[in-house]
Design a protein around this motif. Structure first.
Motif, PDB file in Angstrom:
ATOM      1  N   TRP A 167       0.803  -1.216   0.000  1.00  0.00           N
ATOM      2  CA  TRP A 167       0.000   0.000   0.000  1.00  0.00           C
ATOM      3  C   TRP A 167       0.836   1.266   0.000  1.00  0.00           C
ATOM      4  N   SER A 168       2.096   1.159   0.427  1.00  0.00           N
ATOM      5  CA  SER A 168       2.933   2.363   0.474  1.00  0.00           C
ATOM      6  C   SER A 168       4.313   2.041  -0.074  1.00  0.00           C
ATOM      7  N   ARG A 169       5.005   3.079  -0.484  1.00  0.00           N
ATOM      8  CA  ARG A 169       6.370   2.923  -1.003  1.00  0.00           C
ATOM      9  C   ARG A 169       7.290   2.416   0.089  1.00  0.00           C
ATOM     10  N   ARG A 170       7.091   2.940   1.294  1.00  0.00           N
ATOM     11  CA  ARG A 170       7.926   2.527   2.429  1.00  0.00           C
ATOM     12  C   ARG A 170       7.788   1.025   2.693  1.00  0.00           C
ATOM     13  N   ALA A 171       6.557   0.505   2.651  1.00  0.00           N
ATOM     14  CA  ALA A 171       6.346  -0.923   2.884  1.00  0.00           C
ATOM     15  C   ALA A 171       6.959  -1.757   1.761  1.00  0.00           C
ATOM     16  N   ALA A 172       6.873  -1.272   0.525  1.00  0.00           N
ATOM     17  CA  ALA A 172       7.468  -2.003  -0.600  1.00  0.00           C
ATOM     18  C   ALA A 172       8.991  -2.056  -0.469  1.00  0.00           C
ATOM     19  N   ILE A 173       9.594  -0.939  -0.099  1.00  0.00           N
ATOM     20  CA  ILE A 173      11.049  -0.906   0.091  1.00  0.00           C
ATOM     21  C   ILE A 173      11.454  -1.818   1.243  1.00  0.00           C
ATOM     22  N   HIS A 174      10.702  -1.778   2.330  1.00  0.00           N
ATOM     23  CA  HIS A 174      11.021  -2.627   3.491  1.00  0.00           C
ATOM     24  C   HIS A 174      10.935  -4.104   3.110  1.00  0.00           C
ATOM     25  N   TRP A 175       9.892  -4.483   2.369  1.00  0.00           N
ATOM     26  CA  TRP A 175       9.770  -5.882   1.977  1.00  0.00           C
ATOM     27  C   TRP A 175      10.920  -6.288   1.062  1.00  0.00           C
ATOM     28  N   ALA A 176      11.280  -5.438   0.109  1.00  0.00           N
ATOM     29  CA  ALA A 176      12.367  -5.764  -0.819  1.00  0.00           C
ATOM     30  C   ALA A 176      13.700  -5.888  -0.081  1.00  0.00           C
ATOM     31  N   GLN A 177      13.914  -5.044   0.923  1.00  0.00           N
ATOM     32  CA  GLN A 177      15.176  -5.096   1.666  1.00  0.00           C
ATOM     33  C   GLN A 177      15.252  -6.290   2.604  1.00  0.00           C
ATOM     34  N   THR A 178      14.126  -6.712   3.168  1.00  0.00           N
ATOM     35  CA  THR A 178      14.167  -7.819   4.128  1.00  0.00           C
ATOM     36  C   THR A 178      13.987  -9.182   3.477  1.00  0.00           C
ATOM     37  N   GLU A 179      13.123  -9.281   2.468  1.00  0.00           N
ATOM     38  CA  GLU A 179      12.815 -10.584   1.881  1.00  0.00           C
ATOM     39  C   GLU A 179      13.608 -10.887   0.611  1.00  0.00           C
ATOM     40  N   ARG A 180      14.018  -9.869  -0.129  1.00  0.00           N
ATOM     41  CA  ARG A 180      14.677 -10.077  -1.415  1.00  0.00           C
ATOM     42  C   ARG A 180      16.033  -9.374  -1.462  1.00  0.00           C
ATOM     43  N   ARG A 181      16.827  -9.512  -0.437  1.00  0.00           N
ATOM     44  CA  ARG A 181      18.137  -8.831  -0.385  1.00  0.00           C
ATOM     45  C   ARG A 181      19.061  -9.263  -1.507  1.00  0.00           C
ATOM     46  N   ASP A 182      18.973 -10.532  -1.900  1.00  0.00           N
ATOM     47  CA  ASP A 182      19.923 -11.070  -2.870  1.00  0.00           C
ATOM     48  C   ASP A 182      19.490 -10.858  -4.324  1.00  0.00           C
ATOM     49  N   THR A 183      18.297 -10.375  -4.556  1.00  0.00           N
ATOM     50  CA  THR A 183      17.782 -10.220  -5.913  1.00  0.00           C
ATOM     51  C   THR A 183      17.560  -8.750  -6.213  1.00  0.00           C
ATOM     52  N   ARG A 184      17.985  -8.331  -7.406  1.00  0.00           N
ATOM     53  CA  ARG A 184      17.713  -6.950  -7.824  1.00  0.00           C
ATOM     54  C   ARG A 184      16.280  -6.879  -8.315  1.00  0.00           C
ATOM     55  N   CYS A 185      15.514  -6.021  -7.703  1.00  0.00           N
ATOM     56  CA  CYS A 185      14.119  -5.862  -8.111  1.00  0.00           C
ATOM     57  C   CYS A 185      13.788  -4.378  -8.183  1.00  0.00           C
ATOM     58  N   ALA A 186      12.742  -4.070  -8.914  1.00  0.00           N
ATOM     59  CA  ALA A 186      12.308  -2.681  -9.099  1.00  0.00           C
ATOM     60  C   ALA A 186      11.068  -2.424  -8.252  1.00  0.00           C
ATOM     61  N   ILE A 187      10.919  -1.172  -7.835  1.00  0.00           N
ATOM     62  CA  ILE A 187       9.750  -0.750  -7.074  1.00  0.00           C
ATOM     63  C   ILE A 187       9.095   0.375  -7.866  1.00  0.00           C
ATOM     64  N   SER A 188       7.820   0.183  -8.218  1.00  0.00           N
ATOM     65  CA  SER A 188       7.109   1.155  -9.050  1.00  0.00           C
ATOM     66  C   SER A 188       5.677   1.289  -8.565  1.00  0.00           C
ATOM     67  N   ARG A 189       5.069   2.397  -8.949  1.00  0.00           N
ATOM     68  CA  ARG A 189       3.626   2.553  -8.713  1.00  0.00           C
ATOM     69  C   ARG A 189       2.878   1.643  -9.672  1.00  0.00           C
ATOM     70  N   ILE A 190       1.815   1.058  -9.178  1.00  0.00           N
ATOM     71  CA  ILE A 190       1.038   0.165 -10.042  1.00  0.00           C
ATOM     72  C   ILE A 190       0.326   0.962 -11.129  1.00  0.00           C
ATOM     73  N   ASP A 191       0.122   2.251 -10.901  1.00  0.00           N
ATOM     74  CA  ASP A 191      -0.515   3.091 -11.913  1.00  0.00           C
ATOM     75  C   ASP A 191       0.345   3.210 -13.170  1.00  0.00           C
TER      76      ASP A 191
END
Length: 192
Positions: A127-151
């Motif tokens: 629901w928020s950019r902060r939550a998306a960044i937190h999830w990517a940093q904690t769950e996907r540390r080893d994988t490069r992933c992008a964070i974008s608005r769904i819009d």
């Protein structure tokens, strides 16, 4: 308890609120107003368990507070009304502003996705950019992933994320193989 039971309980409490409101307006006594206010808050708390807590979802609480203040003002003396009516007006303004924000964010508009740019697979939706960044940093540390608005990627709105569970952020959901190809083609047309 099930959601249907909670909704029936909230509806029953709202029926009691209607009866107590009529009693308050006809008799002018404070006791039915207090009972109606208590049942209104109880109905709100019961119904609240049935909805998903999305951004700005607490707008009904502000409008409930305004309704309780108006009920108490209807059964109170003039001095109490001078405080309760402006309080109800301010709570109504806040509730309406939150409702407008909630309505704008309905159906996932404004959500953020964590996805793999190479394949176009949506990993997580937050629901928020902060939550998306937190999830990517904690769950996907080893994988490069992008964070974008769904819009920015409307085709990704229909995709089921690989990790959809809010209470278990590291658990993947079973997905059909053909859905991955649809998501890749929708985000990167021409790529299979």
């Amino acid at each position: 308890m099930t959601q249907a039971h909670d909704r029936r309980t909230a509806a029953g409490l709202l029926g009691g609120v209607a009866v107590c409101t009529v009693l308050t307006l006809t008799t002018g006594h404070l006791l039915p107003a207090v009972a109606a206010g208590g049942m209104l808050v109880g109905a709100l708390m019961t119904y609240r368990r049935t909805i998903e807590p999305r951004p700005y979802w607490y707008w009904p609480a502000w409008l409930t507070g305004a309704a309780v203040a108006l009920l108490l003002a209807a059964a109170s003396e003039e001095a109490a009304r001078l405080v309760l009516v402006p309080l109800a007006a301010s709570e109504t303004l806040v509730g309406m502003a939150l409702f407008a924000l909630w309505r704008r964010r309905r159906h996932g508009r404004g959500d953020w996705i964590v996805w793999l740019p190479e394949t176009g697979v949506v990993l997580r939706r937050e629901w928020s950019r902060r939550a998306a960044i937190h999830w990517a940093q904690t769950e996907r540390r080893d994988t490069r992933c992008a964070i974008s608005r769904i819009d920015e990627f409307p085709a990704a709105a229909d995709a089921v994320p690989v990790y959809p569970y809010r209470d278990q952020p590291g658990i993947a959901a079973p997905r059909p193989v053909d859905q991955v190809a649809i998501v890749v083609h929708a985000i990167y047309p021409g790529r299979r």
